[in-house]
Design an enzyme around this catalytic site. Structure first.
Site, PDB file in Angstrom:
ATOM      1  NE  ARG A 108     -24.745  -4.053  30.948  1.00 12.76           N
ATOM      2  CZ  ARG A 108     -25.875  -3.389  30.774  1.00 12.76           C
ATOM      3  NH1 ARG A 108     -26.600  -3.045  31.808  1.00 12.76           N
ATOM      4  NH2 ARG A 108     -26.304  -3.062  29.585  1.00 12.76           N
ATOM      5  CE  LYS A 160     -26.575   2.128  35.494  1.00 16.94           C
ATOM      6  NZ  LYS A 160     -25.960   2.730  34.304  1.00 16.94           N
ATOM      7  CB  SER A 206     -36.244 -44.465  36.058  1.00 16.35           C
ATOM      8  OG  SER A 206     -36.171 -43.330  35.238  1.00 16.35           O
ATOM      9  NE  ARG A 210     -26.931   7.014  34.340  1.00 16.76           N
ATOM     10  CZ  ARG A 210     -26.973   7.294  33.050  1.00 16.76           C
ATOM     11  NH1 ARG A 210     -27.691   6.560  32.233  1.00 16.76           N
ATOM     12  NH2 ARG A 210     -26.288   8.295  32.558  1.00 16.76           N
ATOM     13  N   GLY A 216     -33.577  -1.163  30.407  1.00 15.88           N
ATOM     14  CA  GLY A 216     -34.734  -0.367  30.004  1.00 15.88           C
ATOM     15  C   GLY A 216     -35.979  -0.575  30.839  1.00 15.88           C
TER      16      GLY A 216
END
Ligand code: PEP
Ligand code: MG
Length: 894
Positions: free
Chosen positions: A352, A26, A777, A96, A105
């Site tokens: 974003r 942000k 393998s 924030r 959230g």
């Protein structure tokens, strides 16, 4: 002096978009937008290094942080022309979180900070709206009390409800300025009563309280759970963004919204977004009110009758479209943006790279490449391989009958059927017991993510395309229908009702997340389309990747699926899986339980034609491609008869007494079957078993090549080898049977013989083992089991705790343990190649389909990976990404 604080605003910024590790996503993007001249409210970012410092130093801050914050705050004041704590012209800020990658959230936020009994008067005067000012104040007091002071939200809800009842109001909008003012007083009294100390009036104290709460929320339980689910390391920390407030709730010329530069659900190149008039940002995300579309096209698509922003605020809409175009051109990726309109002035609060569905990721990557915005390599890197899973799985059969229950928003695509549950806890409990569930909620919240993760699908009755449920479900790839407003959910009676139809807990519903439809009962599904964008991206990936991709397949159906998905051979044909058929299992049991060689040969005689026919089918489907057939490796417990009926059936087939079989079963019972008489140990003790299998392979190969020409390439693989002394006689046996079969048929074909490397001893001895093996393998299922000393069957429960504690952050049976198992693989590759430079190296454990493990395989230069048929496209894309990432010097994510 360290720099802890980065300022942005007024067309300038100290940070940049490429500083996400330091400033969080942000903060870095706010700085970038500000530098681009896009309107961003001034603010500053406190770096993630402060978060690290905070946790390393007993939750304290560096000495010079206070001064740097004070200086940055002064800058905001200068630009915004307001002062923090000023009674006449108060500056208000938001505080924030902002981690490197978004954790929607999960962490705390405080808005409207700076209000107190004095500054609120300033806000009344500036806004000319006392109701707005006191509404903002009470929002701040509740948020701050909840987030910073730990006073639960319900205390304030109760006071609000009591007042509404008292006054005879039904809606929050009925409250007057005086009502809100009265409530602020009541809220503060409640805080005093709960804490014994008053609500802080000093804005500076409020700000530091909020900063501490945001840093503190990095370690809250839901953030930790989210990080675990998304493999986000705890040491990254979060940044804190302090930014001047702008208000979307200053009347009808104000609004707030979220928009995407392209449709995050379909990927269509259409501006998509939602907004709410006269609201604050969290109202959109919280899904409390159902928002309006920003564009007329969006409104028509969602069949909404609320006016679009394009109609109600055409000038601002145009400005927003211009910003959308600029940001997408600048970032060269689909943008997810948040904005607020304060009295007809547009402010951008966030941009974003947007989360998107798999279908959207694919379309956006291919479209942007075709538009010339990005190159093919970038397009390949844009699609998360795991995400393709969503596109490879079935969709609802359009012709199947169905009973439509309700409509909602197409929040996350895919078809899902399951039993209805109404709480996230129930979802987890039911899923644990093996039920497929659909989680039905009015709305979801961050506490629900555990239950959302285990659900087949998610249905909500409230909220939009950007509600919590929608965003999280898309990220998880879980189908979701959101905001199905016709459904009434009653948590108490555990029912959902649409008209006259009542659906109880445990009943089955089906969701179509791509259309936003909810059906009663289970609706049949269809296979997906693999053309168009999918085929284009796969073609680009195939040109880039170095490793081949094969499939683990033994049935005709699996082989056909594998080919359809682009497999370049079979990397593991588990022959014991060919015996699960009830007709055959009796004879494999008869063989295992026989007391002597002649008893075993009798059973094998019966099995040979079946086995040969199986190989004929596999070779035919895989014509032109190599097929690695592994000789029998049955953990005995999977094959021993258990019930009386099963024992009787074996006794009858073998023509012996039931008691004799029963005795033999108890003799053969092992304490640790996974470490018991399996793999090549079976071939060593009962060579006639491998002899029969080798014969079936070569006879089938000759039969197919008779008509199909030179298109059969068998590779015979010996399992669970620890010593070359095990491999040597088994290899000799295979070669002998080959020669015998060729001589008998008068024709030869080419073949290879090799071994699985799935024991630590085999890794250490790889140099010697390679003398006898033309290929290795890596059987990383057993190699993980034996290296970690953890049972593949029993470690689930404690590995979950291990993941939570970060001991093995990922399940080592799903994603390769790079430092342990990976080191052994690396060593075996080096030693094997030193002996036999052209040795073919591959992997066929579950890890062969895991993108992170595939990235590791690229770093040790394996020739191919082999995975289950449905994962083949995932592996093709991941293998291409691995080449590109290796070129960029990226590390394997441990
Ligand atoms: C392995 O051990 O990784 C492997 C592929 O073999 P299986 O899973 O059959 O033991
Ligand atoms: Mg194995």
């Amino acid at each position: 002096m360290s720099k802890w604080v980065y300022f942005f605003g007024d067309g300038q910024a100290e940070g940049r978009a490429d500083m996400k590790n330091l400033l969080g996503g942000k903060g870095a993007n706010l700085a970038e937008m500000s530098s681009l001249g896009i309107p961003v409210p001034a603010g500053f970012t406190i770096t993630t290094e402060v978060c690290t410092y905070y946790y390393e130093n007993g939750e304290t801050y560096p000495d010079d942080l206070r001064q740097q914050v004070a200086d940055a705050l002064g800058n905001i004041e200068r630009i915004m022309g307001a002062k923090f704590g000023d009674p006449e012209n108060p500056l208000l800020v938001s505080v924030r979180s902002g981690a490197r990658t978004s954790m929607p959230g999960m962490m705390d936020t405080v808005l409207n900070l700076g209000l107190n009994d004095t500054t609120v008067h300033g806000l009344v005067k500036l806004s000319g709206d006392a109701r707005f000012a006191y509404d903002s104040y009470r929002r701040f007091v509740t948020m701050y009390s909840d987030v910073v002071l730990g006073v639960d939200h319900y205390h304030f809800e109760e006071l609000l409800e009591a007042l509404k009842e008292d006054k005879g109001y039904t809606l929050d909008t009925d409250l007057t300025a005086d009502d809100w003012k009265h409530l602020v007083g009541a809220y503060k009294a409640k805080v005093l009563e709960q804490l014994g100390s008053p609500f802080p009036e000093d804005p500076v104290e409020q700000m530091w309280g909020s900063i501490g709460a945001v840093f503190g929320s990095w370690m809250n339980q839901r953030a930790k759970t989210y990080r675990r689910l998304h493999h986000i390391p705890g040491h990254w920390g979060t940044a804190v963004n302090v930014q001047a407030m702008v208000f979307g709730n200053m009347g009808t010329s104000s609004a707030t919204g979220v928009c995407f530069s392209r449709d995050p659900s379909t990927g269509e190149n259409a501006f998509y977004g939602e907004y709410l008039v006269n609201a604050q940002g969290e109202d959109v995300v919280a899904g409390i009110r159902t928002p309006q579309n920003i564009s007329i096209a969006g409104k028509e698509k969602n069949k909404s009758d609320l006016p679009a922003m394009e109609e109600t605020m055409p000038v601002i809409y145009k400005e927003l479209v211009e910003i959308r175009n600029r940001l997408e051109q600048h970032y060269k990726d689909m943008q997810d943006m948040e904005f607020t309109i304060q009295r007809d002035k547009l402010w951008m609060l966030q941009t974003r790279n947007g989360k998107r569905t798999a279908a959207a990721a694919l379309k956006i990557a291919v479209d942007m490449c075709n538009e010339g915005l990005i190159d093919k390599e970038t397009a390949i890197l844009r699609v998360a391989p795991e995400h393709l899973d969503q596109l490879l799985h079935p969709m609802l059969d359009p012709d199947a009958p169905r009973h439509l229950l309700a409509h909602g928003l197409p929040a996350s695509p895919g078809a899902a059927s399951g039993q209805v549950v109404f709480t996230a806890d129930d979802a987890e409990a039911w899923a644990q017991k093996g039920h497929k569930v659909v989680l039905v909620r009015v709305e979801t919240s961050p506490e629900d993510i555990g239950g959302m993760h285990v659900s087949q699908g998610i249905l909500t009755t409230r909220g939009g395309m950007t509600s919590h449920a929608a965003v999280v479900a898309r990220g998880m790839g879980v189908p979701c229908v959101a905001g199905a407003g016709d459904i009434r959910v009653d948590y108490r009676s555990k029912t959902m009702t649409v008209g006259d139809t009542v659906v109880k807990e445990g009943e089955v519903i089906t969701l179509d997340g791509a259309k936003g439809e909810v059906f009663l009962g289970e609706v049949p599904t269809l296979q997906p389309e693999l053309s168009g964008d999918f085929a284009d991206l796969m073609e680009w990936a195939d040109k880039v990747r170095r490793m081949k991709v094969r499939a683990n397949a033994e049935t005709a159906e699996d082989c056909a699926t594998a080919r359809k998905f682009g497999a370049e051979g079979v990397g593991l044909c588990r022959t014991e899986h060919m015996f699960f058929d009830p007709q055959r299992i009796i004879h494999i049991r008869q063989m295992i339980l026989a007391e002597d060689e002649s008893g075993r040969r009798a059973a094998l005689e019966y099995l040979l034609p079946y086995q040969r026919q199986d190989f004929v089918e596999v070779f035919k489907i895989m014509r032109g491609l190599p097929v690695t057939v592994r000789l029998l490796d049955p953990p005995l417990h999977e094959f021993l008869p258990h019930s009386d009926g099963e024992i009787a059936a074996v006794a009858e087939a073998a023509g012996v007494d039931v008691d004799k079989v029963r005795n033999r079963v108890s003799m053969l019972k092992e304490s640790n079957p996974m470490l018991g008489h399996r793999g090549c140990r079976l071939g060593i003790t009962y060579p006639e078993v491998y002899e029969m299998q080798a014969r079936a392979i070569f006879e089938a190969a000759l039969e197919v090549s008779e008509t199909a020409g030179d298109t059969v390439f068998p590779e015979v693989m010996i399992p669970l080898v620890g010593s070359v002394k095990e491999l040597e006689p088994m290899r000799a046996l295979v070669d002998r049977v080959a020669q015998e079969t060729f001589a008998a048929k008068g024709r030869e074909i080419g073949y290879h013989a090799g071994t699985m490397i799935e024991l630590p001893r085999a890794c250490v001895q790889a140099g010697v083992i390679a003398e006898q093996a033309e290929f290795f393998s890596f059987g990383t299922n057993d190699l993980t089991q034996t290296t970690l000393g953890m049972s593949r069957d029993d470690s689930g429960p404690f590995l979950e705790v291990y993941a939570q504690k970060g001991i093995y952050p990922r399940d080592p049976f799903q994603s390769i343990d790079v430092d342990g198992v990976g080191e052994l693989v690396r060593m075996a590759c080096e030693r094997g190649r030193a002996t036999r430079p052209d040795i073919k190296l591959g992997i066929c454990g579950e890890h062969g389909g895991d993108p992170n493990s595939i990235h590791f395989c690229e770093t040790v230069n394996l020739d191919y990976v082999s995975c289950s048929p449905y994962r083949v496209p995932i592996a093709r894309l991941a293998a291409a990404q691995s080449v590109l990432l290796k070129g960029q010097g990226a590390e394997v994510d441990r």
